[in-house]
Every structure is written in C-alpha cells, then in structure tokens.
Design an enzyme around this catalytic site. Sequence first.
Site, PDB file in Angstrom:
ATOM      1  N   GLU A  91     -23.588  18.064  20.489  1.00  0.00           N
ATOM      2  CA  GLU A  91     -22.628  18.797  19.661  1.00  0.00           C
ATOM      3  C   GLU A  91     -21.463  17.910  19.234  1.00  0.00           C
ATOM      4  O   GLU A  91     -20.990  18.007  18.100  1.00  0.00           O
ATOM      5  CB  GLU A  91     -22.120  20.030  20.414  1.00  0.00           C
ATOM      6  N   TYR A 119     -15.196  25.410  18.495  1.00  0.00           N
ATOM      7  CA  TYR A 119     -16.616  25.361  18.141  1.00  0.00           C
ATOM      8  C   TYR A 119     -17.448  24.777  19.282  1.00  0.00           C
ATOM      9  O   TYR A 119     -18.463  25.358  19.682  1.00  0.00           O
ATOM     10  CB  TYR A 119     -16.857  24.545  16.865  1.00  0.00           C
ATOM     11  N   ASP A 140     -20.542  27.088  12.629  1.00  0.00           N
ATOM     12  CA  ASP A 140     -20.403  25.778  11.991  1.00  0.00           C
ATOM     13  C   ASP A 140     -20.570  25.962  10.484  1.00  0.00           C
ATOM     14  O   ASP A 140     -20.574  27.101   9.978  1.00  0.00           O
ATOM     15  CB  ASP A 140     -21.424  24.790  12.561  1.00  0.00           C
TER      16      ASP A 140
END
Length: 346
Positions: free
Chosen positions: A46, A129, A147
Amino acid sequence: MRDPATLSADLLSWYDRHARAMPWRVPPAARQAGTRPDPYRVWLSEVMLQQTTVAAVRDYFHRFTARWPEVTDLAAAADADVMAEWAGLGYYARARNLLKCARAVVAEHDGRFPADHAALLALPGVGPYTAAAVAAIAFDLPETVVDGNVERVITRLHDVHTPLPQAKLEITALARTLTPQARPGDYAQAIMDLGATICTPRNPACGLCPWRDDCAGRLAGSATDLPKKTPKKPKPIRHGIAYIARRVDGAYLLERRPDSGLLGGMLGWPGSDWNEAPGEDPPIRAEWKALNTEARHTFTHFHLRLTVKTALVPMDRAPARGEFHEEFRPGDLPTVMRKAFDLAQK
C-alpha cells in the site's frame, strides 16, 4: 438502485471470479479457506502503490521482500540501503516514513502490526487511507477504503457531480454505506479492482460491470465525465545546475541530500538551489563544461529544468562538498539525477 447489501454481495461474487493476481494479495478462494494476509506485505504494497501503478511496483515489491522478508528485517536495514532500493519509485518521503514505521512496529508493537485502526493510524507515515487499507485487507476489519479507483466508481454509481477534492467527504460517506461487515477485506480489494479494470477513466467496460443496472451515472449518460475535478493551476518551472565530476580513476563525486525536503536522504549530484535563476555553486575546482541539453523532470508541484555540467578532475583534488564514490550504481540515484547522468553519458 438496489440496497447496499445486495450491491456488495454482487461485487464480491464478481471479485471471486475476476480478482487480479498480485504478489501481496491472498486470492479470495485461499482467503475463504483460511489463509490470512501478511500485514507486513499488505502495508508495504500500500505504501509503494501510493501515486504509483501496480505495474511499476511489482519488481520493487519482489526485491524488498526478498531482501527484507519481515518487518523486523526492514527495521534493522541501513537507511542508505533502503533509499537505494527505493530509487525510481519517487516521492522519497515515503521511503523515509517506511523505515520510521517499521522501526515503530518493532519498538512499540513487538514486531507485529496492530489489528486496530486507531493504532495503525498512530504509526509514523500512516495516513487515513493506509490505515483503513491495512485494517480491512490484513485484518478483515470493516473499514472503508477510498483510493482514486474507488472515488471514480462511487461518483459514477451515485452520479456525483461535486468536483474533487471537495467531494471527498461525500464520496467516503457513500462508500461507507456499501462496506459490508462480512469479508470487508475482499470487498475493499474488489471495488479497487472494479475501478482499475472495468470502471476505467476512459472507455469503461460498462457491459461487464456487476453494478451496470444500478449505476446512476451510466443511466444519466454522465459516467465518462465523472469524477469532476477542480482545474489545477499550471505548475511553475524551476531551474538548477547539476555538477557531475568524475575523477581520473573513475570515481564520481556524489552528495547525500538532507533528510528533509525533496529527495531527502538520497544520493545525488552536487548542485545549485532550484529556483527561477540559480547561481553557480560548483562542488570542486575544475574546468566545467555545460551540456547543450538539459535534464527535465516533473515533481508534484513544479517542473524542473537542470543544466548539466561535467568535469574530469585529478586524484589529488579535494571537493568542497560531497564525497567520491568508487562503487557507483546509477540505479541507486533518484530518477531526476539518473536523467542527468544519462545525458552526461551521451
């Protein structure tokens, strides 16, 4: 539009058949059979994927996990080694935060990522996020992951015309209504896959979408115009000078940039400040020759134009700053510095 639970179930059914194969992902069948994702690999992927494509990240991910297979290995790594492996991925503050986070996980959590959204969010360099993505994908917590792909899917599904970034809160609220309590990790990956492979920015494959009959944007004929975005201001142009000095024995003069700021902690060519009219600031006395082409690179907030100057210097001449490196790998340089080197080689 059907109810959120039905939409989520249909998307999960689609994902079970069409999930993308990724080196950091546990496929849906294996996950339902009891295989759990490795939080370290989820987190690492990520961080790498922020503002970067899956295709660009794959090789970096393989190299990182081969060299540092556990978060404890990464935490013990030398900063310079990690920065060198990161070279080319851009946004180098992410690499510095990567090390800070790994070391915090080891020091504060006994080498294990916490299975708690708030605790994840408290880690260095972990924003909303990333915390939501790791919580959902690694620990199956019902966190809403948003996202760029998810923003596009949600704005089209609900025909949201508020431009980004103003629409972020609205999009997150709408996305949250769809996040299921069961299989939230697979759902988070499913909606991202839907945006990446079906609900693409141009020419979306609406005929293959499990939500095609529910998509308000498709029914209104506005899907391809969404999401709306506030026009960006033109990026300014800054100029600079990069000095590439090679000693007669083949060693190159390099300088490590300060930890803070652009390209922080990275090796690069000594140079001037980057501004509208940079002044001469050579790192060593030499007969400098300017190339007739410039190295060009675009950062988030500006375009950079680098004048490249080269010189050959004798063994006994000491630099005012920087150090000569006999073991030099161009691949360890950030992209803009490698562009300057490539020009000098030509």
